[in-house]
Design a protein around this motif. Sequence first.
Motif, PDB file in Angstrom:
ATOM      1  N   ARG A 156       1.405  20.794 -17.612  1.00 36.22           N
ATOM      2  CA  ARG A 156       2.815  20.473 -17.677  1.00 36.22           C
ATOM      3  C   ARG A 156       2.750  19.301 -18.909  1.00 36.22           C
ATOM      4  N   VAL A 157       1.218  18.764 -19.058  1.00 33.48           N
ATOM      5  CA  VAL A 157       1.566  17.748 -19.989  1.00 33.48           C
ATOM      6  C   VAL A 157       1.754  18.714 -22.081  1.00 33.48           C
ATOM      7  N   ASP A 181      -1.251  11.208 -17.418  1.00 34.85           N
ATOM      8  CA  ASP A 181      -0.661  11.888 -18.379  1.00 34.85           C
ATOM      9  C   ASP A 181       0.479  10.685 -19.141  1.00 34.85           C
ATOM     10  N   ARG A 225       4.570  15.677 -25.193  1.00 39.26           N
ATOM     11  CA  ARG A 225       3.677  14.958 -25.301  1.00 39.26           C
ATOM     12  C   ARG A 225       2.895  14.717 -25.035  1.00 39.26           C
ATOM     13  N   HIS A 255       3.495  21.296 -22.275  1.00 47.62           N
ATOM     14  CA  HIS A 255       4.893  21.857 -22.499  1.00 47.62           C
ATOM     15  C   HIS A 255       4.921  21.092 -22.899  1.00 47.62           C
ATOM     16  N   SER A 256       5.200  19.615 -22.420  1.00 47.29           N
ATOM     17  CA  SER A 256       6.238  18.266 -22.906  1.00 47.29           C
ATOM     18  C   SER A 256       6.309  18.102 -23.945  1.00 47.29           C
ATOM     19  N   SER A 308      -2.293  17.222 -26.143  1.00 42.08           N
ATOM     20  CA  SER A 308      -1.411  17.517 -26.442  1.00 42.08           C
ATOM     21  C   SER A 308      -0.856  18.730 -26.708  1.00 42.08           C
TER      22      SER A 308
END
Length: 346
Positions: free
Chosen positions: A10-11, A41, A16, A13-14, A100
């Motif tokens: 999730r991180v 996160d 960030r 793909h964000s 990241s």
Amino acid sequence: MRDIVDDLLRVWHSGRTGGLATVVRTVGSGPLSVGSAMLVDPNGGVYGSALGGSVESAVREAAVAAARTGRRAMHRFGVPAGESGGDAGGMIDVFAEPFSRRDFPEFPTVASEIASHRRVTVFTVVWNPDEDLIGQHLVTDKRHNTELVALPESDVFVSSFAPPPRLIIFGANAIASALNVQARLLGYRVTICDSRDDVAESEAFPGAEVVVDWPHRYLNSLSSEGEIDSSTAIVVLSNDPMFEIPLLTVALRLPEFGYLGATGTQASHNRRIADLRAGGFGEMTMARLHSPAGLDIGARTATEHAVAIAAELLATKSGRSVRIHPEQADVIHAERAFGAETSVAL
């Protein structure tokens, strides 16, 4: 890291940056095993292994600092006796790094291999005279121990993710449903096999692979494909000799497995053993079979029986001798606990 793969993705793909802290070495009574990881996160959420106390706060701060500064570094934390679970305390070495897309571009490959139950190993440079090399990752499918390796000019942490152990349940019923939940919490990949397509439905067993096939034929096919090894657990939930005996005959001839259990009443157990003896199996071979399956915890409901079987599976995996004499186990598998549920036609 396996337990936070979805959070890491999730991180990633964000777009960030989060902070990832991994335990690479322990000394003494450390609270976590080597390879345990914590993710912080971009919003400050914490995921992964909890240490508790002052050590958890220190590891979290190291991960936050790595995300904020982009610096990759080793940290050593002392673990007070009261927090380590032992009298002498301990120490952990933790590698903190930013996480990241830019810092770990290979991570989706790692996540995909883990999700597909394939072996994947990640080599991470955690120390080198050239700071630009620290934090570099190499992903392979080679078998390796999870450990910190000291090379002449580098320290490399090797994190190896083997396919999860497999539990194959024969019989799609209430016990199978409850055992599926228990086993997946314990990290097992679960397959449920039943010859009846009207009960072997994926919706009834979330997270499990559901196969419609004759039990002995399916187990034979898995064996021929090399899918059964010393970590594989097999649980038979049918007491119908028409299905059970051919299946147990195949299972007892396997060169290796981690656990083999068959549920049922004392009468079912006695008939089962007599049938297997008549089929030519000796006492040493039948000693590989846990019958009736499950520890004597006074289980009566399907969920309680699943707990009893899962506990026996874990005890067997750890080498603990916990078997009781079958005549003492009748209460575990009393017919009144399940009625028709215990005698399942596959």
